[in-house]
Design an enzyme around this catalytic site. Structure first.
Site, PDB file in Angstrom:
ATOM      1  N   SER A 188      -9.521  -0.566   7.352  1.00 17.79           N
ATOM      2  CA  SER A 188      -8.970  -0.421   6.011  1.00 17.79           C
ATOM      3  C   SER A 188      -8.283  -1.652   5.443  1.00 17.79           C
ATOM      4  O   SER A 188      -7.943  -1.678   4.260  1.00 17.79           O
ATOM      5  CB  SER A 188      -8.006   0.760   5.967  1.00 17.79           C
ATOM      6  OG  SER A 188      -8.703   1.968   6.088  1.00 17.79           O
ATOM      7  N   LYS A 213       0.856  -1.183   0.000  1.00 15.79           N
ATOM      8  CA  LYS A 213       0.000   0.000   0.000  1.00 15.79           C
ATOM      9  C   LYS A 213       0.894   1.236   0.000  1.00 15.79           C
ATOM     10  O   LYS A 213       1.907   1.276   0.716  1.00 15.79           O
ATOM     11  CB  LYS A 213      -0.892  -0.036   1.245  1.00 15.79           C
ATOM     12  CG  LYS A 213      -1.898   1.101   1.369  1.00 15.79           C
ATOM     13  CD  LYS A 213      -2.717   0.893   2.638  1.00 15.79           C
ATOM     14  CE  LYS A 213      -3.823   1.919   2.808  1.00 15.79           C
ATOM     15  NZ  LYS A 213      -4.635   1.641   4.028  1.00 15.79           N
ATOM     16  N   SER A 259      -9.354   1.597   3.227  1.00 21.66           N
ATOM     17  CA  SER A 259      -8.591   2.384   2.279  1.00 21.66           C
ATOM     18  C   SER A 259      -7.594   1.572   1.466  1.00 21.66           C
ATOM     19  O   SER A 259      -7.036   2.072   0.487  1.00 21.66           O
ATOM     20  CB  SER A 259      -7.838   3.503   3.030  1.00 21.66           C
ATOM     21  OG  SER A 259      -6.901   2.959   3.961  1.00 21.66           O
TER      22      SER A 259
END
Length: 447
Positions: free
Chosen positions: A174, A72, A150
């Protein structure tokens, strides 16, 4: 795509090698719009070639030597910009060093394919990003559907078969939310289990790290590496006979939970009971009290995120933010400090209450109350975006506030083939126990 453990077994047998696995990952990544913010192909090829040589010599660094993974784009990876999914950071200086967790997995021989997309500043549970595009959930065959956030690109990278493992972060859900929407395993660790140095922050007492994977055994292997354990053989699952679980009855009966989510969870509970698990279906006073606290006293992460980003909000760069993210950050500007202190005090009380209430049991809840929503309406309607974001985060936020390690597992699909998730959680610090329980549960649910 098989999981990382199976891929490593292919390396052992000679059916594949790290270079071949990487080249396939790079091809698939190039065909997946908005999943990656950048690819680190040059670095990855060096790492894969070195891993292939070690396998030929019979001297792998770890069980996952040569396995490709993605990060990420909150994790510093040396030589690349950490954008945090934000346009204003496109021209930020490149990271000079790997984040410690990146370095640990690199030293275990894993191959860093690239940096994945995310909600801007990691501040949404839906995964939309107007700057870098929104990756589409690969299970949305009827229409484009959200990936969840996210850690949006991380989830899609694994679900689409680009890499078997992607590392994400979780502040309010997330990791768990996109894993559930994409039919994956997602592990939110306790906040202090792994180093967060070199990871772009959102809320300093809530941020946690963890992998999105295709199996619990892969999540366990990553945890072993990051904690300095070298398990050369996959751990066997323990029998569920006598293991204790508490199903949160009030959530399960809540009308906001979609029927497919409820039905799939009931079926999973039946399977666990048949395997000998001890299932206690009753309301959790602590979980309900935490939901009420968040609803009436606010979200702790709002205070911490505003404090972190106040200088940004007061700068010209604020104009480059996604207006939805900017409004959410600004909403905490005028909140009183007494409210923040009250949340800290309440959290401490609820954490102790949770230990006493569960008394060694693992808590079971739906991960999200619904399947992945359609993308287009959320892009077009700000109010729908806000209400859907809150509904999506609602069942994972209590675990984050109480720092509960959690593993989400696929529990089934709805009539359109969209995945649903089941969440196993335990009190803060009990990561090893919840991971082992998830391994046992997974063996029953996948039969």
């Amino acid at each position: 795509m098989s999981d990382a453990t199976s891929l490593a077994e292919d390396f052992v047998s000679g059916r594949s090698d790290p270079v071949q696995a990487l080249e396939q990952a790079l091809v698939h990544a190039s065909l997946a719009p908005s999943v990656f913010i950048c690819l680190t192909a040059e670095r990855a090829r060096r790492e894969a070639e070195a891993a292939a040589a070690r396998w030929r010599a019979g001297q792998p660094l770890s069980v996952f030597d040569g396995v490709p993974l993605a990060w990420k784009d909150l994790f510093d990876v040396a030589g690349s910009v950490t954008t945090a999914g934000a346009a204003y950071r496109r021209q930020a200086p490149v990271a000079l060093l790997d984040a410690p967790v990146v370095g640990q997995l690199c030293r275990a021989g894993m191959v860093s394919v690239g940096k994945t997309n995310l909600s801007e500043l990691a501040y949404s549970g839906l995964g939309l990003n107007p700057h870098f595009g929104t990756p589409h959930n690969p299970h949305g065959t009827d229409q484009p559907r959200i990936p969840g956030g996210s850690s949006s690109g991380a989830a899609v990278a694994v679900a689409a078969g680009i890499v078997p493992i992607a590392m994400g972060t979780d502040t309010a859900g997330s990791i768990r939310i996109p894993a559930a929407f994409n039919g994956l395993v997602g592990y939110r660790s306790s906040c202090r289990r792994y180093s967060r140095d070199g990871v772009f922050p959102l809320a300093h007492t809530l941020d946690s790290l963890g992998p999105l994977t295709r199996s619990v055994r892969d999540a366990l292997a990553i945890d072993d590496v990051l904690n300095g354990r070298d398990q050369r053989q996959p751990r066997p699952a323990r029998s569920l006979k006598g293991q204790r679980f508490q199903v949160e009855q009030s959530v399960l009966e809540d009308a906001r939970v979609e029927q497919s989510v409820r039905d799939n969870l009931h079926r999973s509970i039946d399977q666990l009971t048949a395997a000998g698990a001890l299932i206690d279906v009753r309301p959790s006073k602590t979980f309900q009290a935490t939901l009420d606290l968040i609803q009436h006293q606010g979200w702790l992460g709002s205070f911490e995120a505003f404090a972190l980003h106040q200088a940004l909000l007061d700068s010209p760069d604020a104009e480059q933010l996604d207006p939805r993210v900017r409004r959410r950050l600004e909403a905490a500007r005028t909140l009183p400090a007494s409210q923040l202190l009250g949340l800290y005090d309440a959290r401490r009380r609820l954490q102790q209450q949770l230990i006493e209430e569960l008394d060694g049991a693992i808590l079971i809840t739906p991960t999200v109350a619904h399947v992945a929503p359609a993308l287009a309406p959320l892009e077009a309607d700000d109010q729908l975006f806000v209400s859907t974001n809150l509904a999506t985060l609602r069942l994972t936020m209590p675990g984050s506030l109480l720092d509960m390690p959690g593993v989400t597992l696929p529990s089934g699909r709805d009539a359109l083939g969209l995945p649903t998730g089941l969440l196993l959680s335990a009190p803060s610090g009990e990561d090893a126990r919840v991971l082992r329980a998830a391994l046992s549960v997974e063996t029953v649910l996948v039969q």
